[in-house]
Motif scaffolding. Structure first.
Motif, PDB file in Angstrom:
ATOM      1  N   PHE A   4       0.847  -1.189   0.000  1.00 50.10           N
ATOM      2  CA  PHE A   4       0.000   0.000   0.000  1.00 50.10           C
ATOM      3  C   PHE A   4       0.880   1.236   0.000  1.00 50.10           C
ATOM      4  O   PHE A   4       2.022   1.193   0.462  1.00 50.10           O
ATOM      5  N   MET A   5       0.338   2.325  -0.535  1.00 51.75           N
ATOM      6  CA  MET A   5       1.033   3.600  -0.422  1.00 51.75           C
ATOM      7  C   MET A   5       0.143   4.544   0.370  1.00 51.75           C
ATOM      8  O   MET A   5      -1.072   4.587   0.176  1.00 51.75           O
ATOM      9  N   CYS A   6       0.768   5.241   1.281  1.00 53.82           N
ATOM     10  CA  CYS A   6       0.081   6.249   2.077  1.00 53.82           C
ATOM     11  C   CYS A   6       0.636   7.604   1.686  1.00 53.82           C
ATOM     12  O   CYS A   6       1.842   7.850   1.843  1.00 53.82           O
ATOM     13  N   VAL A  58       4.604   7.067   1.884  1.00 56.50           N
ATOM     14  CA  VAL A  58       5.067   5.949   2.697  1.00 56.50           C
ATOM     15  C   VAL A  58       4.588   4.661   2.034  1.00 56.50           C
ATOM     16  O   VAL A  58       3.395   4.501   1.764  1.00 56.50           O
ATOM     17  N   ILE A  59       5.527   3.772   1.760  1.00 56.61           N
ATOM     18  CA  ILE A  59       5.204   2.471   1.169  1.00 56.61           C
ATOM     19  C   ILE A  59       5.206   1.446   2.300  1.00 56.61           C
ATOM     20  O   ILE A  59       6.188   1.339   3.045  1.00 56.61           O
ATOM     21  N   PHE A  71      -3.396   1.462  10.428  1.00 62.57           N
ATOM     22  CA  PHE A  71      -2.192   2.291  10.442  1.00 62.57           C
ATOM     23  C   PHE A  71      -2.527   3.728  10.043  1.00 62.57           C
ATOM     24  O   PHE A  71      -2.130   4.673  10.725  1.00 62.57           O
ATOM     25  N   ALA A  72      -3.257   3.887   8.962  1.00 61.64           N
ATOM     26  CA  ALA A  72      -3.612   5.232   8.495  1.00 61.64           C
ATOM     27  C   ALA A  72      -4.443   5.983   9.530  1.00 61.64           C
ATOM     28  O   ALA A  72      -4.194   7.165   9.804  1.00 61.64           O
ATOM     29  N   LEU A  73      -5.413   5.306  10.106  1.00 58.37           N
ATOM     30  CA  LEU A  73      -6.253   5.945  11.122  1.00 58.37           C
ATOM     31  C   LEU A  73      -5.457   6.318  12.367  1.00 58.37           C
ATOM     32  O   LEU A  73      -5.574   7.427  12.901  1.00 58.37           O
ATOM     33  N   ALA A  74      -4.628   5.395  12.834  1.00 60.74           N
ATOM     34  CA  ALA A  74      -3.838   5.654  14.039  1.00 60.74           C
ATOM     35  C   ALA A  74      -2.821   6.767  13.797  1.00 60.74           C
ATOM     36  O   ALA A  74      -2.634   7.643  14.650  1.00 60.74           O
ATOM     37  N   LEU A  75      -2.186   6.761  12.629  1.00 60.12           N
ATOM     38  CA  LEU A  75      -1.211   7.795  12.307  1.00 60.12           C
ATOM     39  C   LEU A  75      -1.884   9.166  12.221  1.00 60.12           C
ATOM     40  O   LEU A  75      -1.401  10.142  12.800  1.00 60.12           O
TER      41      LEU A  75
END
Length: 102
Positions: A4-6, A58-59, A71-75
Motif C-alpha cells: 500500500f502507499m500512504c 510511505v510504502i 495504520f492510516a487511522l492511528a497515524l
C-alpha cells in the motif's frame, strides 16, 4: 504480501513541529511511526519526501487491508498528518493481472 502507499500531508500542527525542531522532531516522528506500524501489523518499506499535493509518501507491506486502514487511522489520529491510502501492485503483478484478463 499486499503493498500500500500512504500519501501524507502535514497538518498545521505537524509542520509547526518540523519548523521548530528539525533535528529532533523528524527522527522522533519516524521512530513513533515505525513503532505504530509494528503494533498494527504493518511494515514500513520506504518513506519519501515529495512535492505536489502530498508532503510524504510511505510504502507499507501488510497481510491485509484492515491493517493498512488501522495504520492510516492511528497515524492520522496523532494530529501531525492527514493520510490517503491506496493498494498498489508492482509491475510484475500488474503484468500477471493483465495476462489473466478474459
Amino acid at each position: 504480501m499486499p503493498t500500500f502507499m500512504c500519501s501524507l500531508s502535514w497538518t498545521d500542527q505537524g509542520i509547526r513541529a518540523i519548523k521548530d525542531a528539525p533535528k529532533r522532531a523528524t527522527p522522533k516522528r519516524a521512530k513513533a511511526a515505525q513503532d505504530l506500524a509494528k503494533k498494527v501489523g504493518v511494515q514500513i518499506k520506504e518513506v519519501y519526501l515529495t512535492s505536489g499535493e502530498s508532503d510524504l509518501l510511505v510504502i507499507i507491506d501488510t497481510p491485509n487491508g484492515d491493517n493498512a486502514a488501522r495504520f492510516a487511522l492511528a497515524l492520522s489520529s496523532k494530529g501531525s498528518v492527514r493520510t490517503r491510502t491506496a493498494r498498489i501492485w508492482p509491475q510484475s503483478e500488474f503484468h500477471k493481472l493483465v495476462s489473466e484478463l478474459p
